[in-house]
Design a protein around this motif. Structure first.
Motif, short mmCIF file in Angstrom:
data_model
loop_
_atom_site.label_atom_id
_atom_site.label_comp_id
_atom_site.label_asym_id
_atom_site.label_seq_id
_atom_site.Cartn_x
_atom_site.Cartn_y
_atom_site.Cartn_z
N PRO A 19 0.93 -1.07 -0.16
CA PRO A 19 0.08 0.09 -0.04
C PRO A 19 0.80 1.19 -0.15
CG PRO A 19 -0.81 -1.56 1.67
CD PRO A 19 0.63 -2.10 1.16
N ARG A 20 0.35 2.43 -0.74
CA ARG A 20 1.27 3.38 -0.57
C ARG A 20 0.42 4.61 -0.36
NH1 ARG A 20 5.95 2.26 -3.17
NH2 ARG A 20 6.07 0.52 -4.38
N LEU A 21 0.91 5.59 0.10
CA LEU A 21 0.50 6.93 0.33
C LEU A 21 1.30 7.93 0.12
CD1 LEU A 21 -1.70 8.94 1.66
CD2 LEU A 21 -0.65 8.47 3.98
N ARG A 22 0.89 8.68 -1.32
CA ARG A 22 1.93 9.64 -2.06
C ARG A 22 1.20 10.87 -2.30
NH1 ARG A 22 4.26 5.37 -6.52
NH2 ARG A 22 5.80 4.72 -5.59
N LEU A 23 2.09 11.91 -2.44
CA LEU A 23 1.55 13.13 -3.00
C LEU A 23 2.29 13.27 -4.45
CD1 LEU A 23 0.36 16.02 -2.28
CD2 LEU A 23 2.83 16.69 -1.57
N HIS A 24 1.47 13.61 -5.42
CA HIS A 24 1.80 13.66 -6.90
C HIS A 24 1.61 15.14 -7.53
CE1 HIS A 24 1.61 9.14 -6.72
NE2 HIS A 24 2.37 9.23 -7.49
N LEU A 25 2.47 15.54 -8.48
CA LEU A 25 2.08 16.69 -9.01
C LEU A 25 1.45 16.19 -10.45
CD1 LEU A 25 2.29 19.89 -9.65
CD2 LEU A 25 4.57 19.51 -10.72
N VAL A 26 0.13 16.63 -10.61
CA VAL A 26 -0.73 16.25 -11.74
C VAL A 26 -0.99 17.40 -12.78
CG1 VAL A 26 -2.50 14.89 -12.42
CG2 VAL A 26 -1.52 14.36 -10.13
N ARG A 27 -0.94 17.21 -13.95
CA ARG A 27 -1.57 18.12 -14.82
C ARG A 27 -2.93 17.51 -15.44
NH1 ARG A 27 1.57 22.05 -15.87
NH2 ARG A 27 3.81 21.99 -15.48
N ASP A 28 -3.79 18.34 -15.35
CA ASP A 28 -5.27 17.84 -15.73
C ASP A 28 -5.38 17.77 -17.32
OD1 ASP A 28 -5.75 20.44 -16.56
OD2 ASP A 28 -7.47 20.81 -15.35
N GLU A 29 -6.61 17.53 -17.89
CA GLU A 29 -6.64 17.28 -19.11
C GLU A 29 -6.55 18.47 -20.11
OE1 GLU A 29 -10.65 15.37 -20.05
OE2 GLU A 29 -9.14 13.65 -20.56
N ILE A 30 -6.44 19.71 -19.37
CA ILE A 30 -5.94 20.93 -20.32
C ILE A 30 -4.67 21.46 -19.93
CG2 ILE A 30 -8.30 21.38 -20.98
CD1 ILE A 30 -8.30 23.47 -18.85
N GLY A 31 -4.38 20.36 -18.92
CA GLY A 31 -2.58 21.17 -18.65
C GLY A 31 -2.52 21.88 -17.40
N LEU A 47 -3.12 13.98 -3.22
CA LEU A 47 -2.73 13.32 -2.19
C LEU A 47 -3.42 12.00 -2.27
CD1 LEU A 47 -0.93 12.55 0.44
CD2 LEU A 47 -2.69 13.69 1.69
N SER A 48 -2.89 10.88 -2.16
CA SER A 48 -3.73 9.52 -2.70
C SER A 48 -3.21 8.26 -1.95
CB SER A 48 -4.13 9.29 -4.01
OG SER A 48 -2.90 9.21 -4.47
N GLY A 49 -4.18 7.27 -1.55
CA GLY A 49 -3.61 6.03 -1.31
C GLY A 49 -4.39 5.77 0.18
N TYR A 50 -3.61 5.03 1.11
CA TYR A 50 -4.49 4.55 2.43
C TYR A 50 -4.79 5.46 3.29
CZ TYR A 50 0.36 4.35 4.00
OH TYR A 50 1.89 4.74 4.49
N GLU A 51 -5.57 5.42 4.09
CA GLU A 51 -5.88 6.22 5.37
C GLU A 51 -4.77 5.76 6.47
OE1 GLU A 51 -9.72 7.88 7.67
OE2 GLU A 51 -9.52 5.91 7.56
N PRO A 52 -4.24 6.39 7.18
CA PRO A 52 -3.30 5.93 7.95
C PRO A 52 -3.99 5.08 9.14
CG PRO A 52 -2.55 8.03 7.58
CD PRO A 52 -3.92 7.93 6.93
N ASP A 53 -3.25 4.03 9.74
CA ASP A 53 -3.98 3.53 10.92
C ASP A 53 -3.37 4.20 12.33
OD1 ASP A 53 -5.31 1.37 9.51
OD2 ASP A 53 -3.20 0.80 8.91
N PHE A 54 -2.21 4.82 12.11
CA PHE A 54 -1.41 5.10 13.35
C PHE A 54 -0.96 6.79 13.15
CE2 PHE A 54 -0.17 0.73 12.99
CZ PHE A 54 -1.11 0.10 14.05
#
Length: 310
Positions: free
Chosen positions: A87-99, A105-112
């Motif tokens: 499982p991964r919890l990561r922050l990405h820089l993303v470009r939408d469909e028009i740039g 921020l996506s992935g698992y919800e922390p347990d601790f």
């Protein structure tokens, strides 16, 4: 392992992390709790597989994750382990469909380490100078699949609450960690919006494409970002057709869906009932029969083996 004392120790910036321009939107969605219809999981797939992404930072699962509750997935080929997918919890820089760039921020919800995680996210938002934060969650509710998916909107954007929030309850409920992030950002005077989708509870254990489309539409309304949704919309049309076929062949199911429709429509017309989920007697209609009748159909739609769906 010693106690983590500083929020920044919870994550590591990628070695080739891109330069993040100031003033971006931060969009967040975490799985592991109440992801009805797998809405957040499908949004994550649509963003990470359908758009241009660059890894900014990754959180440490050895600190945040209960590995025995959400185990890594292995690929076993004949006589050896060919791959391990933790499982991964990561922050990405993303470009939408028009740039347009944004942070995701996506992935698992922390347990601790919830308090430190909240501080880490809010500190990152400040360090990266995000303009606002929008997060999404989906919860099961006794609403009909034959009506558009509604939202409960929270946060600091009164305009979005007024325009988009259909159900505005006064209640207590178990928190998602992003509720805590929203609360902290609000205290700090930052712009933040929470989007909670109300998904038909008899479809909550399956991949319901309409839930993901509604989530993406809500994020777009809050941020102006444009997301790929054509494939999800087509899958949604096929999914609804198959569910409608199941319902149309059973009079009891038709009656139950009709009750849900009537109460939903009565609420939406502004009649004096407290909630779109209950009748004037205050009782929530049961839809167990719907779930039972659709069980075989829905089983084929569940994302088996996905640890994020646990």
């Amino acid at each position: 392992m010693g106690t983590v004392n500083h929020p920044e120790e919870l994550y590591t910036f990628a070695e080739d992390a891109p330069t993040v321009p100031a003033g971006l939107h931060l969009v967040a969605g975490l799985t592991g709790f109440a992801d009805a219809g797998s809405a957040v999981a499908q949004v994550t797939t649509a963003v990470l597989e359908g758009l241009e992404t660059e890894l900014v930072a990754e959180f440490d699962p050895d600190v945040l994750l209960d590995w025995r509750a959400r185990r890594p997935v292995i690929t076993f080929e004949h006589d050896h382990i060919a791959a391990v997918e933790p499982p991964r919890l990561r922050l990405h820089l993303v470009r939408d469909e028009i740039g347009q760039p944004f942070l995701f921020l996506s992935g698992y919800e922390p347990d601790f380490q919830w308090n430190r995680f909240v501080r880490a996210v809010t500190d990152l938002a400040d360090e990266l100078q995000v303009v606002d934060t929008t997060w999404v969650q989906a919860i099961p509710m006794p609403v009909p699949h034959t009506r558009p998916i509604s939202l409960t909107v929270s946060g600091t954007r009164a305009d979005l609450v007024e325009q988009m929030s259909v159900w505005k309850p006064e209640t207590q409920a178990p928190a998602n960690v992003l509720h805590l992030v929203e609360h902290r950002l609000s205290e700090l005077g930052a712009q933040v919006t929470g989007l909670v989708l109300l998904v038909p509870h008899y479809l909550s254990d399956t991949e319901f494409p309409d839930a993901a489309v509604a989530a993406l539409s809500g994020i777009s309304a809050a941020t102006g970002l444009i997301f790929p949704s054509d494939e999800l919309r087509e899958e949604g049309r096929e999914f609804r057709t198959r569910v409608d076929e199941q319902v149309s062949g059973n009079e009891e199911l038709q009656r139950l869906v009709s009750v849900l429709e009537e109460r939903h429509d009565t609420y939406m017309e502004g009649n004096p009932i407290a909630s779109p989920l209950t009748g004037v007697d205050g009782q929530v209609p049961t839809a167990d029969s719907i779930a039972a009748e659709l069980e075989r159909f829905l089983a084929g739609r569940r994302p088996d083996g996905d640890p994020a769906a646990d």
